[in-house]
Design a protein around this motif. Sequence first.
Motif: not given
Length: 89
Positions: A59-70
């Motif tokens: 289960s990949p991380p949520s899109l919002l979490e990935r955007l914030i992290e990247d």
Amino acid sequence: MEILIYAALLSLLVSRDLLGLVTEQADDEIVFPPERWAATFRSHAQLILFELGEYLGYSPPSLLERLIEDAQKIHQQRPILQETLATAA
């Protein structure tokens, strides 16, 4: 370069296996031209990866979490374009 070769080989193997599965499930008189199959496989690659991930329990991380992290990551070896332009001028 080596990783691109491995990715191409892996893609070819998966494509061939899926074509075999599709051919098994389809009626005997249906033909799958190689060029058409390649286009079909390419256009559905994202869905194939999603289904495979679900099957494997990923289960990949949520899109919002990935955007914030990247958006916070700044690669130290790759300067920001504005900095490059400022030092060049």
